[in-house]
Motif scaffolding. Structure first.
Motif, PDB file in Angstrom:
ATOM      1  N   PHE A  87       0.838  -1.196   0.000  1.00  0.00           N
ATOM      2  CA  PHE A  87       0.000   0.000   0.000  1.00  0.00           C
ATOM      3  C   PHE A  87       0.878   1.253   0.000  1.00  0.00           C
ATOM      4  O   PHE A  87       0.586   2.229  -0.701  1.00  0.00           O
ATOM      5  N   ALA A  88       1.936   1.218   0.787  1.00  0.00           N
ATOM      6  CA  ALA A  88       2.867   2.347   0.806  1.00  0.00           C
ATOM      7  C   ALA A  88       3.536   2.517  -0.551  1.00  0.00           C
ATOM      8  O   ALA A  88       3.756   3.650  -1.019  1.00  0.00           O
ATOM      9  N   ASP A  89       3.858   1.407  -1.202  1.00  0.00           N
ATOM     10  CA  ASP A  89       4.465   1.489  -2.533  1.00  0.00           C
ATOM     11  C   ASP A  89       3.511   2.104  -3.542  1.00  0.00           C
ATOM     12  O   ASP A  89       3.926   2.884  -4.414  1.00  0.00           O
ATOM     13  N   ALA A  90       2.229   1.757  -3.461  1.00  0.00           N
ATOM     14  CA  ALA A  90       1.248   2.342  -4.378  1.00  0.00           C
ATOM     15  C   ALA A  90       1.176   3.852  -4.196  1.00  0.00           C
ATOM     16  O   ALA A  90       1.119   4.608  -5.175  1.00  0.00           O
ATOM     17  N   ALA A  91       1.188   4.298  -2.940  1.00  0.00           N
ATOM     18  CA  ALA A  91       1.157   5.734  -2.666  1.00  0.00           C
ATOM     19  C   ALA A  91       2.432   6.408  -3.173  1.00  0.00           C
ATOM     20  O   ALA A  91       2.380   7.502  -3.754  1.00  0.00           O
ATOM     21  N   ARG A  92       3.577   5.755  -2.947  1.00  0.00           N
ATOM     22  CA  ARG A  92       4.848   6.300  -3.427  1.00  0.00           C
ATOM     23  C   ARG A  92       4.852   6.433  -4.945  1.00  0.00           C
ATOM     24  O   ARG A  92       5.216   7.477  -5.501  1.00  0.00           O
ATOM     25  N   ILE A  93       4.444   5.370  -5.621  1.00  0.00           N
ATOM     26  CA  ILE A  93       4.417   5.387  -7.081  1.00  0.00           C
ATOM     27  C   ILE A  93       3.482   6.478  -7.588  1.00  0.00           C
ATOM     28  O   ILE A  93       3.813   7.229  -8.511  1.00  0.00           O
ATOM     29  N   GLY A  94       2.300   6.593  -6.970  1.00  0.00           N
ATOM     30  CA  GLY A  94       1.354   7.607  -7.394  1.00  0.00           C
ATOM     31  C   GLY A  94       1.897   9.007  -7.246  1.00  0.00           C
ATOM     32  O   GLY A  94       1.777   9.838  -8.152  1.00  0.00           O
ATOM     33  N   ALA A  95       2.528   9.292  -6.104  1.00  0.00           N
ATOM     34  CA  ALA A  95       3.065  10.631  -5.867  1.00  0.00           C
ATOM     35  C   ALA A  95       4.206  10.948  -6.820  1.00  0.00           C
ATOM     36  O   ALA A  95       4.273  12.047  -7.398  1.00  0.00           O
ATOM     37  N   HIS A  96       5.109   9.988  -7.000  1.00  0.00           N
ATOM     38  CA  HIS A  96       6.270  10.232  -7.857  1.00  0.00           C
ATOM     39  C   HIS A  96       5.858  10.382  -9.316  1.00  0.00           C
ATOM     40  O   HIS A  96       6.290  11.312 -10.010  1.00  0.00           O
ATOM     41  N   LEU A  97       5.005   9.464  -9.756  1.00  0.00           N
ATOM     42  CA  LEU A  97       4.596   9.493 -11.160  1.00  0.00           C
ATOM     43  C   LEU A  97       3.755  10.729 -11.455  1.00  0.00           C
ATOM     44  O   LEU A  97       3.926  11.376 -12.505  1.00  0.00           O
ATOM     45  N   ARG A  98       2.856  11.084 -10.529  1.00  0.00           N
ATOM     46  CA  ARG A  98       2.040  12.283 -10.740  1.00  0.00           C
ATOM     47  C   ARG A  98       2.918  13.527 -10.880  1.00  0.00           C
ATOM     48  O   ARG A  98       2.697  14.368 -11.766  1.00  0.00           O
ATOM     49  N   ALA A  99       3.933  13.645 -10.025  1.00  0.00           N
ATOM     50  CA  ALA A  99       4.815  14.807 -10.096  1.00  0.00           C
ATOM     51  C   ALA A  99       5.563  14.854 -11.421  1.00  0.00           C
ATOM     52  O   ALA A  99       5.678  15.914 -12.049  1.00  0.00           O
ATOM     53  N   ARG A 100       6.074  13.712 -11.854  1.00  0.00           N
ATOM     54  CA  ARG A 100       6.825  13.678 -13.112  1.00  0.00           C
ATOM     55  C   ARG A 100       5.929  13.960 -14.314  1.00  0.00           C
ATOM     56  O   ARG A 100       6.314  14.667 -15.245  1.00  0.00           O
ATOM     57  N   LEU A 101       4.705  13.412 -14.310  1.00  0.00           N
ATOM     58  CA  LEU A 101       3.789  13.634 -15.432  1.00  0.00           C
ATOM     59  C   LEU A 101       3.286  15.077 -15.450  1.00  0.00           C
ATOM     60  O   LEU A 101       3.107  15.666 -16.528  1.00  0.00           O
ATOM     61  N   THR A 102       3.080  15.656 -14.263  1.00  0.00           N
ATOM     62  CA  THR A 102       2.668  17.052 -14.199  1.00  0.00           C
ATOM     63  C   THR A 102       3.747  17.960 -14.760  1.00  0.00           C
ATOM     64  O   THR A 102       3.467  18.944 -15.461  1.00  0.00           O
ATOM     65  N   GLU A 103       5.000  17.615 -14.472  1.00  0.00           N
ATOM     66  CA  GLU A 103       6.117  18.392 -15.027  1.00  0.00           C
ATOM     67  C   GLU A 103       6.153  18.264 -16.545  1.00  0.00           C
ATOM     68  O   GLU A 103       6.391  19.253 -17.257  1.00  0.00           O
ATOM     69  N   LEU A 104       5.898  17.052 -17.059  1.00  0.00           N
ATOM     70  CA  LEU A 104       5.822  16.881 -18.511  1.00  0.00           C
ATOM     71  C   LEU A 104       4.720  17.753 -19.105  1.00  0.00           C
ATOM     72  O   LEU A 104       4.897  18.384 -20.155  1.00  0.00           O
ATOM     73  N   ALA A 105       3.566  17.782 -18.428  1.00  0.00           N
ATOM     74  CA  ALA A 105       2.433  18.546 -18.936  1.00  0.00           C
ATOM     75  C   ALA A 105       2.757  20.040 -19.013  1.00  0.00           C
ATOM     76  O   ALA A 105       2.223  20.757 -19.870  1.00  0.00           O
ATOM     77  N   SER A 106       3.620  20.515 -18.121  1.00  0.00           N
ATOM     78  CA  SER A 106       3.982  21.934 -18.139  1.00  0.00           C
ATOM     79  C   SER A 106       4.807  22.294 -19.364  1.00  0.00           C
ATOM     80  O   SER A 106       4.885  23.467 -19.748  1.00  0.00           O
ATOM     81  N   ARG A 107       5.434  21.293 -19.986  1.00  0.00           N
ATOM     82  CA  ARG A 107       6.287  21.551 -21.152  1.00  0.00           C
ATOM     83  C   ARG A 107       5.702  21.060 -22.471  1.00  0.00           C
ATOM     84  O   ARG A 107       6.157  21.467 -23.539  1.00  0.00           O
TER      85      ARG A 107
END
Length: 447
Positions: free
Chosen positions: A344-364
């Motif tokens: 469960f902790a891994d799912a939360a970690r993956i979600g937070a990390h991936l969301r941040a990286r994808l949001t950064e992609l969306a900004s560019r």
């Protein structure tokens, strides 16, 4: 927690490509396939897998791919998870099959107890087991109809519930799932969903729209069930607006309509909880499980309120292989692994990390119109810049670009314009970074 698998490459960061993709052995196998397998059983990427471990799959040519689809959400706790493999192998030495409705066995009962304990709500529950998600859907509808004495069923726009005849009638997309396969089951209705990126409605507003359709076009007195994916899968990982699902459920309860949560893709740790319904404060009448429940072995379940599940007469539910002992053994191991909490902790970690990286992609990259998801179930939608109009072909182009660099991605969305991420919960942040870097290059190539 997971013991290292057979091939011990889970901690590696980058894919390994030894040949072109697909390689010569995969191409040869594909030629054989075309001679004996119908074209309707398609292949997104004709690379033939020889072994897998954690987040990695390796093909017959020795090419190692980072799998960000995990069998469309099946191998959630990792390919060849040691606990699940060991449990299934041990069961193979004891009993491979008896028909539970003739000569039952303890595993079925134990798994039903686990599902009763971990599905939302503390009411008395019952579980029946089947082989696939589509079977779970079909049985849930049967049970709801028998309980209510009503015939009509409502599914949401952009839904996907399977490939059997009843499920085809419930799916949003006709092509490719239903085209030419009719006639379809009657008394199935599709109603608007909550799609915040496109409709801009609050949860209350979207629920009022859905309920208006239910009351005006079907009528509560004729409606047996409403079925909803808490987060729509094939429809593009659509996360409903806050309050939408509880309002829909409250209306169903008030009118004696069975509310069915299709948790086939969202359940069993994928979103960082046992079931995605928990994120929305939802306590469904029936909960459907499949995909990740048995770590890759075929199994599905319908779990629900005792008074609803007990409506069919003895013999009204079942099936030859429903609740196979080997699949059940793997499923019990999955529950044991999840109960430790680390996944469960891994799912939360993956979600937070991936969301941040994808949001950064969306900004560019302006063609990324929306980034959404919960836990290890994330996606981005591709739109014409400055609009919500789907950008045709872009998702497929990105997935093909990534595959040539050893990253396996899945497309989704009713318009085919969504890239969805269903990584195994063994995927590291560094591995995700490798994938996002490749996607960045793909987006740049699209211009």
């Amino acid at each position: 927690m997971t013991v290292p698998g057979l091939f011990s490459d889970t901690a590696l960061i980058t894919p390994r490509l030894r040949t072109e993709v697909p390689g010569p052995r995969s191409r040869a196998l594909h030629e054989r396939r075309l001679r004996v397998v119908p074209r309707g059983v398609g292949s997104v990427l004709p690379v033939y897998i020889e072994h897998a471990d954690g987040p990695w799959v390796t093909d017959v040519d020795g090419n190692r791919f980072l799998d960000l689809g995990s069998g469309i959400g099946v191998t959630t706790i990792g390919h060849t998870n040691r606990a699940a493999v060991t449990a299934a192998a041990d069961q193979l030495d004891r009993v491979t099959h008896t028909l539970f409705t003739v000569t039952p066995y303890e595993g079925y009962v134990h798994l039903a107890e686990l599902l009763a304990a971990h599905t939302p709500g503390d009411h008395e529950k019952r579980t029946m087991l089947a082989n696939s998600g589509a079977e779970a859907v079909e049985n849930a509808v049967k049970i709801a109809r028998r309980h209510t004495g009503r015939r009509a069923v409502a599914a949401l726009d952009h839904a996907f519930h399977g490939r059997t005849n009843l499920a085809l009638a419930m799916n949003h997309r006709a092509v490719p799932y239903g085209a030419g396969f009719g006639p379809f089951a009657p008394d199935v209705h599709r109603v608007p969903n909550s799609y915040p990126y496109r409709d801009g409605l609050s949860g209350a507003e979207a629920a009022a729209r859905t309920i208006g359709y239910l009351e005006q076009r079907i009528g509560a007195g004729d409606l047996a069930a409403v079925i909803a994916e808490p987060i729509q899968g094939e429809g593009g990982f659509v996360v409903p607006a806050d309050g939408y699902l509880p309002a829909l459920q409250e209306w169903c309860t008030r009118h004696g309509v069975v509310f069915i949560a299709d948790e086939i893709q969202t359940g069993l740790g994928r979103t960082g909880t046992w079931f995605a319904s928990e994120h929305f404060g939802l306590v469904p009448d029936l909960v459907l499980t499949a995909k990740g429940i048995a770590a890759g072995l075929p199994l599905a379940g319908v779990t629900g309120r005792a008074e609803i599940m007990d409506a069919p007469d003895p013999g009204g539910l079942g099936g030859t292989f429903g609740g196979n002992p080997v699949s059940i053994a793997a499923a019990v191991a999955v529950f044991d692994e999840l109960a430790e909490g680390e996944f469960f902790a891994d799912a939360a970690r993956i979600g937070a990390h991936l969301r941040a990286r994808l949001t950064e992609l969306a900004s560019r990259h302006r063609i990324i119109g929306d980034v959404r998801g919960i836990g290890a179930m994330q996606a981005f939608e591709l739109s014409e810049p400055g609009t919500t109009r789907p950008l045709a072909g872009a998702a497929t182009a990105i997935a093909e670009f990534a595959a040539q660099r050893g990253i396996l991605l899945l497309t989704a969305g009713s318009d085919g314009n969504v890239i969805r991420f269903l990584p195994t919960l063994t995927t590291t942040d560094a591995q995700l970074d490798t994938a996002v870097s490749v996607i960045d290059d793909a987006l740049a190539a699209l211009g």
